[in-house]
Write a protein that holds these residues in place. Structure first.
Motif, PDB file in Angstrom:
ATOM      1  N   PRO A 123       3.321   1.777  -6.448  1.00 16.72           N
ATOM      2  CA  PRO A 123       2.443   0.605  -6.524  1.00 16.72           C
ATOM      3  C   PRO A 123       1.781   0.294  -5.184  1.00 16.72           C
ATOM      4  O   PRO A 123       2.361   0.562  -4.120  1.00 16.72           O
ATOM      5  N   GLY A 124       0.582  -0.252  -5.241  1.00 20.38           N
ATOM      6  CA  GLY A 124      -0.213  -0.533  -4.045  1.00 20.38           C
ATOM      7  C   GLY A 124       0.478  -1.447  -3.048  1.00 20.38           C
ATOM      8  O   GLY A 124       0.223  -1.377  -1.846  1.00 20.38           O
ATOM      9  N   ILE A 178       3.422  -1.375  -1.953  1.00 15.76           N
ATOM     10  CA  ILE A 178       4.324  -0.682  -1.015  1.00 15.76           C
ATOM     11  C   ILE A 178       3.448  -0.072   0.076  1.00 15.76           C
ATOM     12  O   ILE A 178       2.645   0.823  -0.172  1.00 15.76           O
ATOM     13  N   GLY A 179       3.594  -0.578   1.294  1.00 14.02           N
ATOM     14  CA  GLY A 179       2.639  -0.270   2.361  1.00 14.02           C
ATOM     15  C   GLY A 179       2.867   1.046   3.076  1.00 14.02           C
ATOM     16  O   GLY A 179       1.955   1.574   3.721  1.00 14.02           O
ATOM     17  N   ILE A 180       4.090   1.589   3.007  1.00 14.81           N
ATOM     18  CA  ILE A 180       4.417   2.786   3.785  1.00 14.81           C
ATOM     19  C   ILE A 180       4.889   3.880   2.835  1.00 14.81           C
ATOM     20  O   ILE A 180       5.751   3.646   1.980  1.00 14.81           O
ATOM     21  N   VAL A 181       4.314   5.070   2.984  1.00 21.52           N
ATOM     22  CA  VAL A 181       4.718   6.191   2.136  1.00 21.52           C
ATOM     23  C   VAL A 181       5.158   7.345   3.019  1.00 21.52           C
ATOM     24  O   VAL A 181       4.443   7.747   3.948  1.00 21.52           O
ATOM     25  N   LEU A 182       6.347   7.864   2.738  1.00 21.25           N
ATOM     26  CA  LEU A 182       6.889   9.011   3.461  1.00 21.25           C
ATOM     27  C   LEU A 182       6.898  10.215   2.527  1.00 21.25           C
ATOM     28  O   LEU A 182       7.165  10.071   1.326  1.00 21.25           O
ATOM     29  N   VAL A 183       6.593  11.382   3.065  1.00 26.95           N
ATOM     30  CA  VAL A 183       6.674  12.617   2.276  1.00 26.95           C
ATOM     31  C   VAL A 183       7.784  13.458   2.877  1.00 26.95           C
ATOM     32  O   VAL A 183       7.755  13.772   4.076  1.00 26.95           O
ATOM     33  N   HIS A 184       8.762  13.793   2.051  1.00 23.91           N
ATOM     34  CA  HIS A 184       9.974  14.449   2.546  1.00 23.91           C
ATOM     35  C   HIS A 184      10.147  15.792   1.845  1.00 23.91           C
ATOM     36  O   HIS A 184       9.565  16.053   0.801  1.00 23.91           O
TER      37      HIS A 184
END
Ligand code: C5P
Length: 230
Positions: free
Chosen positions: A100-101, A103-109
Motif C-alpha cells: 500500500p502507498g 508504507i513509505g520505505i521499501v526494501l528488496v532482499h
C-alpha cells in the motif's frame, strides 16, 4: 512461534523468489536449499520478521508454488505471497504492487542472504527514513581486482579503494522504487541500478559479514558455522 509484524511500521520488504526451476523439495533452487534443516527462505524471512520496523513482507513465488510457499512461511510470520513474473525485475514489480502507498520505505532482499541480521535491515531502513532516497549495504573489496582481456591477459589493476561489494536489503523510498520500475527497460539491472539510471543518488552504508550470499557449497559450510554462533 509466529512473529508479529509491526502494524505501525513504515517498512515493506520484498523477497523475489520466483526464479525458473523453483520447486519444493531437495535439489531445488537456492532459496529452498536447506541450512540447518530449514530452507534458506525460512531463515531469511525469520530475520526480516524480527526487524522492528517491518510492517509487511511480500514474497514473489512461482505461480504454481504460491500456496506451498504461503504454507511454508505461515508459521514464521504473516507473509504476503504473490505470483512472480518472467524476470526477477517483473517479480519485484509484482511484489511492489501489493504494497500500500502509505508504507513509505521499501526494501528488496535476497533469500540467499539468509543470515542477514535484523539490525542490518533496520540500519538500511533508518538511512532511508533519515532522508536518503536509495541505500545499499556494502563491504569493502578485499581481493586485488584485475581487468583482463582475451586470453586472460591482464590489462590493468583496478583501484579497489573505490570498489564496494553490494549486499541486500537494498532500501528505497517507495515512490523512488516504483518510478524506477515503471521506467525500467533493461531486465538485467538490479534495483539500485534502476534507480541510478533514473538519476537518483544511491548511498552506501556498512554491510555485514553475516549477510553473505549463500550459493556455493563453501558458503553453506560457513553458514552452518555462523548459525551456531551464540
Ligand atoms: O536467477 P537469478 O539468480 O538471477 O535470480 C535472482 C533472484 O530473483 C532469485 O531469488 C530468484 O528466485 C528471483 N527471481 C524471481 N523471478 C524471476 C527470476 C528470478 O523472483 N522470474
Amino acid at each position: 512461534m509466529t512473529a508479529q509484524l509491526n502494524a505501525r511500521g513504515d517498512v515493506a520488504v520484498l523477497v523475489p523468489a520466483a526464479g525458473a526451476g523453483v520447486r519444493m523439495g531437495p535439489g531445488g533452487p537456492k532459496a529452498l536449499r536447506l541450512l540447518a534443516d530449514e530452507p534458506l527462505l525460512v531463515h531469511a524471512i525469520r530475520r526480516v520478521a524480527a526487524a522492528t520496523s517491518v510492517r509487511m513482507i511480500v514474497v514473489a513465488a512461482p505461480a504454481a508454488e504460491v500456496e506451498a510457499v504461503r504454507a511454508m512461511l505461515a508459521p514464521i510470520a504473516d507473509v504476503t505471497v504473490v505470483a512472480g513474473g518472467a524476470e526477477r525485475q517483473e517479480s519485484v514489480s509484482l511484489a511492489l504492487s501489493a504494497v500500500p502507498g502509505e508504507i513509505g520505505i521499501v526494501l528488496v532482499h535476497d533469500a540467499a542472504r539468509a543470515l542477514t541480521p535484523p539490525q542490518l535491515i533496520e540500519s538500511v531502513a533508518a538511512a532511508v527514513r533519515g532522508g536518503l532516497p536509495a541505500v545499499i549495504p556494502v563491504l569493502p573489496v578485499v581481493d586485488t581486482i584485475k581487468e583482463v582481456g582475451p586470453g586472460e591477459i591482464v590489462h590493468g589493476t583496478v583501484d579497489r579503494s573505490v570498489l564496494r561489494s553490494v549486499q541486500t536489503p537494498q532500501g528505497f523510498r517507495h515512490a523512488v522504487l516504483a518510478a524506477a520500475h515503471a521506467a525500467a527497460t533493461d531486465p538485467l539491472t538490479d534495483d539500485a541500478g534502476l534507480v541510478e539510471k533514473a538519476g537518483v543518488p544511491v548511498t552506501c552504508v556498512p554491510g555485514s559479514e553475516f549477510a553473505l550470499k549463500i550459493t556455493r557449497p563453501l558458503d553453506l559450510i560457513l553458514a552452518e558455522a555462523l548459525i551456531r554462533l551464540p
